[in-house]
Design an enzyme around this catalytic site. Structure first.
Site, PDB file in Angstrom:
ATOM      1  CG  ASP A  67      -1.714   1.207   1.421  1.00 47.61           C
ATOM      2  OD1 ASP A  67      -1.725   2.032   0.478  1.00 47.61           O
ATOM      3  OD2 ASP A  67      -2.346   1.364   2.482  1.00 47.61           O
ATOM      4  CB  SER A  83       1.008  13.864 -16.459  1.00 42.15           C
ATOM      5  OG  SER A  83       0.153  14.312 -17.505  1.00 42.15           O
ATOM      6  CE1 TYR A 122      -2.524  12.147 -13.002  1.00 45.74           C
ATOM      7  CE2 TYR A 122      -2.867  13.522 -14.936  1.00 45.74           C
ATOM      8  CZ  TYR A 122      -2.270  12.429 -14.324  1.00 45.74           C
ATOM      9  OH  TYR A 122      -1.416  11.626 -15.045  1.00 45.74           O
ATOM     10  CE  LYS A 157       0.807  12.010 -12.392  1.00 41.04           C
ATOM     11  NZ  LYS A 157       1.624  10.851 -11.980  1.00 41.04           N
TER      12      LYS A 157
HETATM   13  N1  LIG Z   1      -1.880   6.964 -19.595  1.00 38.80           N
HETATM   14  C1  LIG Z   1      -1.715   8.266 -19.724  1.00 38.80           C
HETATM   15  O1  LIG Z   1      -2.315   8.909 -20.601  1.00 38.80           O
HETATM   16  C2  LIG Z   1      -0.753   8.993 -18.847  1.00 38.80           C
HETATM   17  C3  LIG Z   1      -0.305  10.252 -19.260  1.00 38.80           C
HETATM   18  C4  LIG Z   1       0.564  10.955 -18.447  1.00 38.80           C
HETATM   19  C5  LIG Z   1       1.022  10.399 -17.273  1.00 38.80           C
HETATM   20  N2  LIG Z   1       0.576   9.173 -16.891  1.00 38.80           N
HETATM   21  C6  LIG Z   1       1.073   8.643 -15.620  1.00 38.80           C
HETATM   22  O2  LIG Z   1       1.724   7.425 -15.852  1.00 38.80           O
HETATM   23  C7  LIG Z   1       1.673   6.612 -14.672  1.00 38.80           C
HETATM   24  C8  LIG Z   1       1.220   5.219 -15.039  1.00 38.80           C
HETATM   25  O3  LIG Z   1      -0.108   5.311 -15.545  1.00 38.80           O
HETATM   26  P1  LIG Z   1      -0.670   4.319 -16.657  1.00 38.80           P
HETATM   27  O4  LIG Z   1      -1.012   5.123 -17.825  1.00 38.80           O
HETATM   28  O5  LIG Z   1       0.232   3.164 -16.832  1.00 38.80           O
HETATM   29  O6  LIG Z   1      -2.049   3.940 -15.982  1.00 38.80           O
HETATM   30  P2  LIG Z   1      -2.666   2.557 -15.443  1.00 38.80           P
HETATM   31  O7  LIG Z   1      -2.593   1.532 -16.499  1.00 38.80           O
HETATM   32  O8  LIG Z   1      -3.974   2.950 -14.876  1.00 38.80           O
HETATM   33  O9  LIG Z   1      -1.666   2.135 -14.280  1.00 38.80           O
HETATM   34  C9  LIG Z   1      -1.597   2.912 -13.116  1.00 38.80           C
HETATM   35  C10 LIG Z   1      -0.765   2.215 -12.066  1.00 38.80           C
HETATM   36  O10 LIG Z   1      -0.815   3.043 -10.898  1.00 38.80           O
HETATM   37  C11 LIG Z   1      -1.285   2.299  -9.794  1.00 38.80           C
HETATM   38  N3  LIG Z   1      -2.369   2.996  -9.091  1.00 38.80           N
HETATM   39  C12 LIG Z   1      -3.471   3.544  -9.619  1.00 38.80           C
HETATM   40  N4  LIG Z   1      -4.262   4.039  -8.653  1.00 38.80           N
HETATM   41  C13 LIG Z   1      -3.630   3.775  -7.493  1.00 38.80           C
HETATM   42  C14 LIG Z   1      -3.949   4.017  -6.134  1.00 38.80           C
HETATM   43  N5  LIG Z   1      -5.072   4.616  -5.770  1.00 38.80           N
HETATM   44  N6  LIG Z   1      -3.060   3.606  -5.197  1.00 38.80           N
HETATM   45  C15 LIG Z   1      -1.925   2.984  -5.548  1.00 38.80           C
HETATM   46  N7  LIG Z   1      -1.574   2.713  -6.829  1.00 38.80           N
HETATM   47  C16 LIG Z   1      -2.422   3.112  -7.772  1.00 38.80           C
HETATM   48  C17 LIG Z   1      -1.847   0.993 -10.310  1.00 38.80           C
HETATM   49  O11 LIG Z   1      -1.360  -0.018  -9.458  1.00 38.80           O
HETATM   50  P3  LIG Z   1      -2.239  -1.275  -8.949  1.00 38.80           P
HETATM   51  O12 LIG Z   1      -1.626  -2.448  -9.593  1.00 38.80           O
HETATM   52  O13 LIG Z   1      -2.061  -1.240  -7.492  1.00 38.80           O
HETATM   53  O14 LIG Z   1      -3.660  -1.053  -9.397  1.00 38.80           O
HETATM   54  C18 LIG Z   1      -1.329   0.873 -11.718  1.00 38.80           C
HETATM   55  O15 LIG Z   1      -0.324  -0.069 -11.823  1.00 38.80           O
HETATM   56  C19 LIG Z   1       0.725   7.340 -13.712  1.00 38.80           C
HETATM   57  O16 LIG Z   1       1.477   8.022 -12.733  1.00 38.80           O
HETATM   58  C20 LIG Z   1       0.000   8.344 -14.601  1.00 38.80           C
HETATM   59  O17 LIG Z   1      -0.398   9.486 -13.889  1.00 38.80           O
HETATM   60  C21 LIG Z   1      -0.291   8.455 -17.656  1.00 38.80           C
END
Ligand SMILES: NC(=O)c1ccc[n+]([C@@H]2O[C@H](COP(=O)([O-])OP(=O)(O)OC[C@H]3O[C@@H](n4cnc5c(N)ncnc54)[C@H](OP(=O)(O)O)[C@@H]3O)[C@@H](O)[C@H]2O)c1
Length: 293
Positions: A62, A141, A155, A159
């Site tokens: 966690d 991000s 958000y 960031k």
């Molecule tokens: N996808 C986009 O468009 C985008 C753009 C810019 C930045 N980002 C950033 O990139 C990073 C990875 O995101 P992603 O796109 O790969 O999204 P994702 O597929 O939703 O994965 C998010 C990861 O963060 C963890 N997470 C989500 N909510 C959480 C919570 N409440 N507590 C603890 N862990 C949590 C999840 O872990 P669990 O296994 O525990 O669920 C999951 O592995 C994030 O920091 C996001 O803000 C994403």
């Protein structure tokens, strides 16, 4: 572009059961590296990685609980002997206008997106510092560079905070031979915008129509159509981890690059337009302020 060298590394990646974190963990493993991969549930890591391997440590934790983070870091070091690349990747989007967001919604978003990475850093940096080596990647991000997104204040602010602390970290860690990089992805095709993951504020205020349109677009128009490929974003991070002089700011994707340029131009315009009036706010005696080093 600097020449890349690959010697086997140990990665600690939060949120590695899906999305960018999973792509990164899989690619690092495929390169022969070792990975401590974290998730809130062991089952999702087992499902993501399949059979166990000597080079993979699946850690259920966690992130919001500092004691749980400390145990995970200690286990990673006990298993692999060190951490070379620390990736604060876990995070989630919280939608909602600044007026409508509750204190609980804001604080939880900051707990996961900002205070959890700080927990990880607080406990891992002593190990990196002792070895005078390592590389911290904080996944922010592009919105944490550009700002100005109606309906995404929590958000965006989280960031920006992560980016700001990474820049400071880079300054603090430079003398210790430890690198710090803030990663600014544009939209990436992961589950990030899915209804199960994106958190929509409990309250909405009808007057804020731009925020509502943005939410509708993100939920119904962008999910599944994002331009960024998580495999390629992961590859970019691996590439940055392999060069002797990695960037402090790593933008990922054409959209991120364009938005970053627009932001820099907008800031320059404001700076130039107000330069005279701004300079005039100083005392008139000789300047004694000087940037440290
Ligand atoms: N996808 C986009 O468009 C985008 C753009 C810019 C930045 N980002 C950033 O990139 C990073 C990875 O995101 P992603 O796109 O790969 O999204 P994702 O597929 O939703 O994965 C998010 C990861 O963060 C963890 N997470 C989500 N909510 C959480 C919570 N409440 N507590 C603890 N862990 C949590 C999840 O872990 P669990 O296994 O525990 O669920 C999951 O592995 C994030 O920091 C996001 O803000 C994403």
């Amino acid at each position: 572009m600097q020449k890349q060298a690959h010697s086997s590394k140990v990665w600690f990646i939060t949120g590695a059961a899906r999305g960018i974190g999973l792509s990164l963990a899989r690619q690092a493993l495929a390169c022969g590296d070792s990975v401590a991969a974290t998730s809130r549930t062991l089952a999702s890591l087992q499902q993501a990685f399949g059979k166990s391997s000597e080079r993979l440590l699946a850690l259920e934790l966690d992130l919001v609980n500092e004691a749980s983070v400390q145990i995970a870091i200690d286990k990673a070091i006990a298993t692999f002997g060190r951490i070379d690349c620390l990736v604060n990747n876990a995070g989630y989007g919280q939608q909602g206008t600044i007026e409508a967001l509750s204190d609980t919604e804001l604080r939880h978003n900051f707990d996961v997106n900002v205070f959890a990475p700080l927990h990880v850093l607080r406990h891992a940096l002593a190990h990196l510092r002792a070895r005078r080596s390592g590389h911290v990647f904080n996944v922010a991000s592009i919105v944490g560079f550009q700002g100005g997104y109606a309906g995404w204040g929590s958000y965006v602010a989280s960031k920006f905070a992560l980016a700001g602390l990474t820049e400071t970290l880079a300054a603090e860690l430079a003398e210790l031979n430890i690198k710090a990089t803030v990663v600014y992805p544009g939209p990436v095709r992961t589950g990030f915008l899915s209804k199960d993951t994106l958190v929509v504020a409990g309250r909405s205020i009808a007057d804020y129509s731009e925020a509502q349109s943005s939410l509708d677009l993100h939920l119904n128009g962008l999910d599944g159509k994002q331009a960024g490929d998580p495999e390629k974003v992961a590859k970019l991070i691996l590439q940055a981890a392999s060069v002797p002089e990695p960037p402090v700011h790593l933008f990922a994707g054409k959209i991120a690059n364009t938005l970053a340029e627009q932001k820099m131009q907008a800031v320059r315009q404001d700076l130039e337009a107000w330069r005279g009036a701004s300079d005039a706010t100083d005392f008139t005696e000789k300047r004694c302020w000087k940037r440290a080093n």
